[in-house]
Write a protein that holds these residues in place. Sequence first.
Motif, PDB file in Angstrom:
ATOM      1  N   ARG A   2       0.857  -1.194   0.000  1.00  0.00           N
ATOM      2  CA  ARG A   2       0.000   0.000   0.000  1.00  0.00           C
ATOM      3  C   ARG A   2       0.888   1.238   0.000  1.00  0.00           C
ATOM      4  O   ARG A   2       1.762   1.385   0.854  1.00  0.00           O
ATOM      5  N   ARG A   3       0.645   2.111  -0.955  1.00  0.00           N
ATOM      6  CA  ARG A   3       1.473   3.302  -1.123  1.00  0.00           C
ATOM      7  C   ARG A   3       0.787   4.510  -0.488  1.00  0.00           C
ATOM      8  O   ARG A   3      -0.368   4.803  -0.801  1.00  0.00           O
ATOM      9  N   VAL A   4       1.540   5.174   0.390  1.00  0.00           N
ATOM     10  CA  VAL A   4       1.017   6.317   1.129  1.00  0.00           C
ATOM     11  C   VAL A   4       1.905   7.522   0.857  1.00  0.00           C
ATOM     12  O   VAL A   4       3.132   7.449   1.025  1.00  0.00           O
ATOM     13  N   VAL A   5       1.290   8.625   0.449  1.00  0.00           N
ATOM     14  CA  VAL A   5       2.017   9.888   0.274  1.00  0.00           C
ATOM     15  C   VAL A   5       1.677  10.778   1.458  1.00  0.00           C
ATOM     16  O   VAL A   5       0.509  10.930   1.811  1.00  0.00           O
ATOM     17  N   VAL A   6       2.719  11.355   2.060  1.00  0.00           N
ATOM     18  CA  VAL A   6       2.561  12.222   3.225  1.00  0.00           C
ATOM     19  C   VAL A   6       2.999  13.626   2.840  1.00  0.00           C
ATOM     20  O   VAL A   6       4.128  13.823   2.384  1.00  0.00           O
ATOM     21  N   ASP A   7       2.119  14.594   3.019  1.00  0.00           N
ATOM     22  CA  ASP A   7       2.404  16.001   2.709  1.00  0.00           C
ATOM     23  C   ASP A   7       2.115  16.819   3.964  1.00  0.00           C
ATOM     24  O   ASP A   7       0.963  17.098   4.280  1.00  0.00           O
ATOM     25  N   MET A   8       3.170  17.165   4.670  1.00  0.00           N
ATOM     26  CA  MET A   8       3.045  17.878   5.946  1.00  0.00           C
ATOM     27  C   MET A   8       3.907  19.134   5.932  1.00  0.00           C
ATOM     28  O   MET A   8       4.992  19.135   5.356  1.00  0.00           O
ATOM     29  N   GLN A   9       3.433  20.172   6.599  1.00  0.00           N
ATOM     30  CA  GLN A   9       4.222  21.389   6.746  1.00  0.00           C
ATOM     31  C   GLN A   9       5.448  21.110   7.601  1.00  0.00           C
ATOM     32  O   GLN A   9       6.545  21.521   7.274  1.00  0.00           O
ATOM     33  N   ASN A  10       5.266  20.370   8.678  1.00  0.00           N
ATOM     34  CA  ASN A  10       6.336  20.081   9.627  1.00  0.00           C
ATOM     35  C   ASN A  10       7.060  18.804   9.198  1.00  0.00           C
ATOM     36  O   ASN A  10       6.495  17.708   9.256  1.00  0.00           O
ATOM     37  N   VAL A  11       8.314  18.932   8.781  1.00  0.00           N
ATOM     38  CA  VAL A  11       9.090  17.796   8.287  1.00  0.00           C
ATOM     39  C   VAL A  11       9.291  16.745   9.372  1.00  0.00           C
ATOM     40  O   VAL A  11       9.226  15.546   9.100  1.00  0.00           O
ATOM     41  N   LEU A  12       9.504  17.172  10.602  1.00  0.00           N
ATOM     42  CA  LEU A  12       9.680  16.205  11.692  1.00  0.00           C
ATOM     43  C   LEU A  12       8.405  15.399  11.916  1.00  0.00           C
ATOM     44  O   LEU A  12       8.450  14.190  12.164  1.00  0.00           O
ATOM     45  N   PHE A  13       7.264  16.047  11.824  1.00  0.00           N
ATOM     46  CA  PHE A  13       5.983  15.367  11.956  1.00  0.00           C
ATOM     47  C   PHE A  13       5.802  14.374  10.808  1.00  0.00           C
ATOM     48  O   PHE A  13       5.346  13.248  11.001  1.00  0.00           O
ATOM     49  N   ALA A  14       6.167  14.786   9.602  1.00  0.00           N
ATOM     50  CA  ALA A  14       6.078  13.899   8.442  1.00  0.00           C
ATOM     51  C   ALA A  14       6.969  12.679   8.624  1.00  0.00           C
ATOM     52  O   ALA A  14       6.560  11.549   8.329  1.00  0.00           O
ATOM     53  N   ASP A  15       8.182  12.897   9.113  1.00  0.00           N
ATOM     54  CA  ASP A  15       9.094  11.778   9.381  1.00  0.00           C
ATOM     55  C   ASP A  15       8.510  10.827  10.416  1.00  0.00           C
ATOM     56  O   ASP A  15       8.601   9.612  10.275  1.00  0.00           O
ATOM     57  N   ALA A  16       7.907  11.384  11.447  1.00  0.00           N
ATOM     58  CA  ALA A  16       7.315  10.562  12.506  1.00  0.00           C
ATOM     59  C   ALA A  16       6.153   9.725  11.962  1.00  0.00           C
ATOM     60  O   ALA A  16       6.018   8.549  12.304  1.00  0.00           O
ATOM     61  N   ILE A  17       5.338  10.326  11.115  1.00  0.00           N
ATOM     62  CA  ILE A  17       4.222   9.591  10.517  1.00  0.00           C
ATOM     63  C   ILE A  17       4.746   8.475   9.619  1.00  0.00           C
ATOM     64  O   ILE A  17       4.269   7.336   9.682  1.00  0.00           O
ATOM     65  N   ALA A  18       5.730   8.797   8.800  1.00  0.00           N
ATOM     66  CA  ALA A  18       6.288   7.783   7.904  1.00  0.00           C
ATOM     67  C   ALA A  18       6.875   6.618   8.700  1.00  0.00           C
ATOM     68  O   ALA A  18       6.629   5.451   8.379  1.00  0.00           O
ATOM     69  N   THR A  19       7.601   6.923   9.753  1.00  0.00           N
ATOM     70  CA  THR A  19       8.193   5.876  10.596  1.00  0.00           C
ATOM     71  C   THR A  19       7.113   5.052  11.274  1.00  0.00           C
ATOM     72  O   THR A  19       7.190   3.818  11.313  1.00  0.00           O
ATOM     73  N   ALA A  20       6.100   5.716  11.795  1.00  0.00           N
ATOM     74  CA  ALA A  20       5.015   5.004  12.479  1.00  0.00           C
ATOM     75  C   ALA A  20       4.296   4.052  11.528  1.00  0.00           C
ATOM     76  O   ALA A  20       3.993   2.912  11.894  1.00  0.00           O
ATOM     77  N   LEU A  21       4.031   4.504  10.313  1.00  0.00           N
ATOM     78  CA  LEU A  21       3.354   3.648   9.342  1.00  0.00           C
ATOM     79  C   LEU A  21       4.204   2.434   8.988  1.00  0.00           C
ATOM     80  O   LEU A  21       3.708   1.311   8.931  1.00  0.00           O
ATOM     81  N   ARG A  22       5.489   2.660   8.756  1.00  0.00           N
ATOM     82  CA  ARG A  22       6.389   1.547   8.422  1.00  0.00           C
ATOM     83  C   ARG A  22       6.498   0.553   9.569  1.00  0.00           C
ATOM     84  O   ARG A  22       6.555  -0.653   9.346  1.00  0.00           O
ATOM     85  N   ASN A  23       6.541   1.068  10.794  1.00  0.00           N
ATOM     86  CA  ASN A  23       6.647   0.192  11.963  1.00  0.00           C
ATOM     87  C   ASN A  23       5.346  -0.553  12.233  1.00  0.00           C
ATOM     88  O   ASN A  23       5.355  -1.656  12.765  1.00  0.00           O
ATOM     89  N   PHE A  24       4.231   0.057  11.876  1.00  0.00           N
ATOM     90  CA  PHE A  24       2.920  -0.555  12.115  1.00  0.00           C
ATOM     91  C   PHE A  24       2.707  -1.756  11.202  1.00  0.00           C
ATOM     92  O   PHE A  24       2.190  -2.788  11.624  1.00  0.00           O
TER      93      PHE A  24
END
Length: 127
Positions: A2-24
């Motif tokens: 499943r491909r997820v694109v993340v578009d966030m103003q806060n790069v750290l928040f985007a990184d956290a979301i990407a990491t959380a999804l991969r870990n989940f």
Amino acid sequence: MRRVVVDMQNVLFADAIATALRNFDSDFEVYQSESPNTTLDMCIDTQANVLIMEVTAYSPWKIDERLEIRNSVKKQNFDCKIVFVVDENTEKKLADKVRLAKKDGLIDNFVYGSVSATYLSAVIDTL
């Protein structure tokens, strides 16, 4: 995959979301858009299943601008699910507009910025 694109103003928040999804779930392939200007192309190129966009009171992350991206993505890939993330504590009126966008069927889901990474991942997993 499943491909997820993340578009966030806060790069750290985007990184956290990407990491959380991969870990989940290792089934998530996460792409981070560098700016709202590249989000549409990234969604098309990756054939995204889900687009997660942060909504703020500032351009280019305003709700109207995000809905324009949503419309363009849906024209190219009708099945792509759209999820907005909004800070319900500092952006109360904006959070209400995002909630109404979900209620009106303009987006597939929304989450508040204060939710846990696990909860966000679970929401994305159900789409």
